[in-house]
Design an enzyme around this catalytic site. Structure first.
Site, PDB file in Angstrom:
ATOM      1  N   ARG A 251       8.258   4.740   8.490  1.00 20.87           N
ATOM      2  CA  ARG A 251       7.240   4.593   9.544  1.00 20.87           C
ATOM      3  C   ARG A 251       7.228   3.210  10.170  1.00 20.87           C
ATOM      4  O   ARG A 251       6.683   3.013  11.242  1.00 20.87           O
ATOM      5  CB  ARG A 251       5.856   4.980   9.020  1.00 20.87           C
TER       6      ARG A 251
ATOM      7  N   ARG B 237      -9.483   1.850   2.132  1.00 19.96           N
ATOM      8  CA  ARG B 237      -8.193   1.477   1.541  1.00 19.96           C
ATOM      9  C   ARG B 237      -8.429   0.249   0.661  1.00 19.96           C
ATOM     10  O   ARG B 237      -8.404  -0.880   1.144  1.00 19.96           O
ATOM     11  CB  ARG B 237      -7.189   1.121   2.643  1.00 19.96           C
TER      12      ARG B 237
ATOM     13  N   ARG C 131     -10.420   5.193  -1.891  1.00 19.99           N
ATOM     14  CA  ARG C 131      -9.094   5.528  -2.392  1.00 19.99           C
ATOM     15  C   ARG C 131      -8.681   4.548  -3.478  1.00 19.99           C
ATOM     16  O   ARG C 131      -8.865   3.340  -3.318  1.00 19.99           O
ATOM     17  CB  ARG C 131      -8.096   5.494  -1.231  1.00 19.99           C
TER      18      ARG C 131
ATOM     19  N   GLU D 112       0.051  13.782   1.209  1.00 21.70           N
ATOM     20  CA  GLU D 112       0.842  12.949   2.116  1.00 21.70           C
ATOM     21  C   GLU D 112       2.327  12.969   1.752  1.00 21.70           C
ATOM     22  O   GLU D 112       3.118  12.191   2.261  1.00 21.70           O
ATOM     23  CB  GLU D 112       0.295  11.526   2.193  1.00 21.70           C
TER      24      GLU D 112
ATOM     25  N   ASN E 137       0.110   9.754   8.153  1.00 21.18           N
ATOM     26  CA  ASN E 137       1.074   8.659   8.340  1.00 21.18           C
ATOM     27  C   ASN E 137       2.251   8.824   7.388  1.00 21.18           C
ATOM     28  O   ASN E 137       3.412   8.734   7.776  1.00 21.18           O
ATOM     29  CB  ASN E 137       0.428   7.296   8.065  1.00 21.18           C
ATOM     30  N   ASP E 138       1.919   9.077   6.123  1.00 19.74           N
ATOM     31  CA  ASP E 138       2.988   9.256   5.147  1.00 19.74           C
ATOM     32  C   ASP E 138       3.555  10.666   5.192  1.00 19.74           C
ATOM     33  O   ASP E 138       4.748  10.849   4.976  1.00 19.74           O
ATOM     34  CB  ASP E 138       2.477   8.932   3.737  1.00 19.74           C
TER      35      ASP E 138
HETATM   36  C1  PEP Z   1      -1.634   7.996   5.476  1.00 16.03           C
HETATM   37  O1  PEP Z   1      -0.560   7.902   4.893  1.00 16.03           O
HETATM   38  O2  PEP Z   1      -1.839   8.738   6.459  1.00 16.03           O
HETATM   39  C2  PEP Z   1      -2.776   7.193   5.039  1.00 16.03           C
HETATM   40  C3  PEP Z   1      -3.988   7.380   5.543  1.00 16.03           C
HETATM   41  O3  PEP Z   1      -2.532   6.220   4.113  1.00 16.03           O
HETATM   42  P1  PEP Z   1      -1.861   4.783   4.466  1.00 16.03           P
HETATM   43  O4  PEP Z   1      -1.726   4.703   5.966  1.00 16.03           O
HETATM   44  O5  PEP Z   1      -2.757   3.778   3.889  1.00 16.03           O
HETATM   45  O6  PEP Z   1      -0.548   4.933   3.755  1.00 16.03           O
HETATM   46 MG    MG Z   2      -0.522   6.946   2.959  1.00 21.41          MG
END
Ligand code: PEP
Ligand code: MG
Length: 591
Positions: free
Chosen positions: A473, A304, A340, A439, A462-463
């Protein structure tokens, strides 16, 4: 441990793994400096006070250095060598003296002003090492001021209990060093990341620490009972009896897992019936690569890049970025590293962006949208990435893609970056694979078309959960809806994997779900063979894989895909996990 107060669950970054349970001890800003002017004839007295403070702090730093060196080792002690250098830096001292003289300020006011001045100058420095110095200037400045106004934050917590969880907006290395002599069980901070010196010391001391809970800090009032799960980055304030029971069970499980880790690391990662599942690490800086590899990562599945740029007033230039990306590529070589492009926006705003405030930042100018709106930022990063690809196996990943056109535009910019490098005669990797994160639901629906444009995809659960279920979240009030087992999410995961297989392209998962052992069997059963997670979880996930039959996992996943209710899905998974546990205990050791 239950109380009448409302239970709140907070999420942060794991910076020192472990489990802790105790009561909140809230640290304020260590010292507050009131601006104090002095008359001209008091200036010699102020300079004398400054001199005495420097002598005293030097003595104290030397003592701390000895104690830390003795208890933790030379590497940790060097943090205090760096602080001694700051203290004796003639430029720092001269600058304080001239502020006292020219602006007729008391010594503590001058120190405070000079520390702020140095910190903001260093924040903009091009050299990463210089920026690390900010923490040292602040810490040394605080020590000097404490001495001068006789307000000690040396013993950061006045409470004498032996079950303290220190909570602070930010914590300094000095405060952590003093925990050495105290029975502090855990640390939670509003800001900060894994590479701060405070985090490094917390890891060496074995004190669990979760950083960056941000606004969640306001729920942590003094004395509140709290559980810190610094494996998953979760903090529960006012836990319920069931949280405490779960916590105790996790303590037992972790003890067993740690005992088995060495054995697990030696095994290649495949199921009992031979299905390979590759495990990679999510990182936020080059410093984390060694640890990731030591924990069995087969490469970096998600770097990241925005994380270490967030506190900067200016985005680092191409040379500095190149330095970071090359370091990761070299350290991991020949293993792959998925880097990324900047995922700014949402809750991650670099000061350098100077963006208008947005009503819905998560639905606003974020990630690839910023990169395309500010092509000069994107091109700088892409050039640095392409150059780093000469030193290792680099892949580029685009975050938060929601349309085909975005990928096409990004591809055009990548080509332009290559032309620029060619024209300048700078060496770069010509065949760097380009991937898209899936995502956002629109990307999940368009995945076949996207796969026509990219070399691989990586699912950011996550997104994907947050956007599919329409739940923030980070919002504690709706956290019960933030559910990886929502059948809509699982069905999207299923269709994404099938589309990637049809296209013959690699698909990975890099959200937190990939590192959570509760979901490992399901993800493997859904056909995923590339999982990327926080390095700490790799051995645990591998342990589940080694105990699993792919054919069983496939059957369970197929059954689950038919179920429309979360609770029933959860029951199905739990009963499968219990069966696996029984088999593992009845002597079926990892294949
Ligand atoms: C996600 O969204 O799952 C992801 C890996 O990116 P981040 O948590 O950095 O938004
Ligand atoms: Mg993400």
């Amino acid at each position: 441990m239950a109380s009448g107060k409302k239970r709140v669950k907070l999420y942060g970054l794991v910076v020192s793994p472990g489990l802790a349970r105790g009561r909140v001890c809230l640290l304020g800003r260590p010292v507050t400096v009131k601006r104090r002017s002095v008359s001209r004839d008091q200036i010699p007295k102020e300079l004398e006070r400054l001199n005495r403070a420097i002598e005293a702090v030097r003595e104290d730093l030397r003592r701390t250095r000895r104690v830390i060196g003795h208890d933790l080792g030379e590497k940790e002690a060097t943090i205090f060598d760096a602080q001694l250098l700051v203290l004796d830096d003639p430029y720092f001292r001269n600058r304080i003296e001239s502020v006292v003289k020219d602006e007729q300020l008391a010594a503590e006011t001058a120190i405070d002003a000079v520390v702020q001045e140095f910190a903001s100058r260093l924040a903009d420095a091009a050299d990463g090492h210089l920026r690390e110095g900010i923490e040292h200037f602040r810490d040394v400045g605080e020590r000097l001021v404490e001495y001068l106004i006789e307000q000690s934050s040396r013993d950061p917590c006045p409470d004498r209990g032996d079950d303290l969880i220190l909570v602070a907006e930010e914590i300094t290395p000095t405060q952590v060093a003093h925990l050495n002599q105290r029975s502090v069980r855990g640390i939670v901070t509003g800001r900060g990341g894994a590479t701060s010196h405070a985090a490094i010391l917390a890891r060496s001391l074995g004190v669990p620490m979760v950083a960056n809970v941000r606004h969640g800090l306001r729920y942590l009032e003094p004395g509140a009972p709290v559980i810190v799960d610094a494996y998953r980055g979760i903090v529960i304030v006012h836990p319920l009896p069931r949280d405490v029971r779960l916590f105790e069970r996790r303590q037992e499980e972790i003890a067993i897992q740690l005992a088995q880790e060495d054995e697990i690391l030696r095994h290649p990662s495949h199921t009992r019936d031979g299905r390979e599942v590759h495990l990679y690490a999510n990182i936020g800086s080059p410093d984390e690569v060694e640890e990731a590899l030591a924990r069995g990562a087969e490469g970096i599945g998600l770097y990241r890049t925005e994380i270490h740029f967030l506190n900067r007033a200016r985005l680092p230039g191409e040379e500095e970025q190149f330095g970071y990306y090359r370091a990761v590529a070299e350290k991991a070589r020949p293993r792959p590293v998925v880097i990324r492009t900047l995922d700014l926006g949402g809750d991650k705003l670099g000061r350098f962006l100077r963006m208008e405030p947005e009503d819905n930042p998560y639905l606003g100018l974020r990630a690839i949208r910023i990169s395309l709106a500010r092509p000069e930022l994107f091109l700088t990063q892409i050039r640095a990435l392409l150059r780093a690809a000469v030193s290792g196996n680099v892949r580029i990943l685009l975050p938060m893609v929601s349309t085909v056109e975005e990928v096409e535009a990004a591809r055009r910019l990548v080509e332009r970056a290559k032309d620029e490098l060619s024209a300048a005669g700078i060496p770069f990797g010509r065949d760097v694979p380009l991937g898209a994160m899936i995502e956002v639901p629109s990307a999940a629906m368009l995945v076949r078309d996207l796969l026509g444009l990219v070399d691989f995809v990586s699912v950011g659960t996550n997104d994907l959960i947050q956007y599919t279920v329409a739940v923030d979240r980070g919002n504690a009030q709706v956290s019960q809806l933030y559910e990886p087992l929502n059948p809509a999410v699982l069905r999207l995961l299923d269709s994404i994997r099938k589309a990637a297989d049809e296209a013959g392209k690699e698909v990975a998962i890099c959200g937190e779900m990939a590192g959570d052992t509760r979901y490992t069997a399901l993800l493997v059963g859904l056909g995923y063979q590339h999982l990327s997670m926080s390095p700490f979880f790799i051995p645990q996930v591998k342990r589940v894989i080694l105990n699993l039959h792919y054919s069983d996992a496939q059957r369970v996943a197929a059954r689950i895909l038919e179920i429309p209710r979360i609770e029933r899905i959860r029951r199905e998974l739990r009963s499968f996990a219990r069966r696996l546990d029984r088999e593992a205990r009845s002597g079926l050791e990892p294949a």
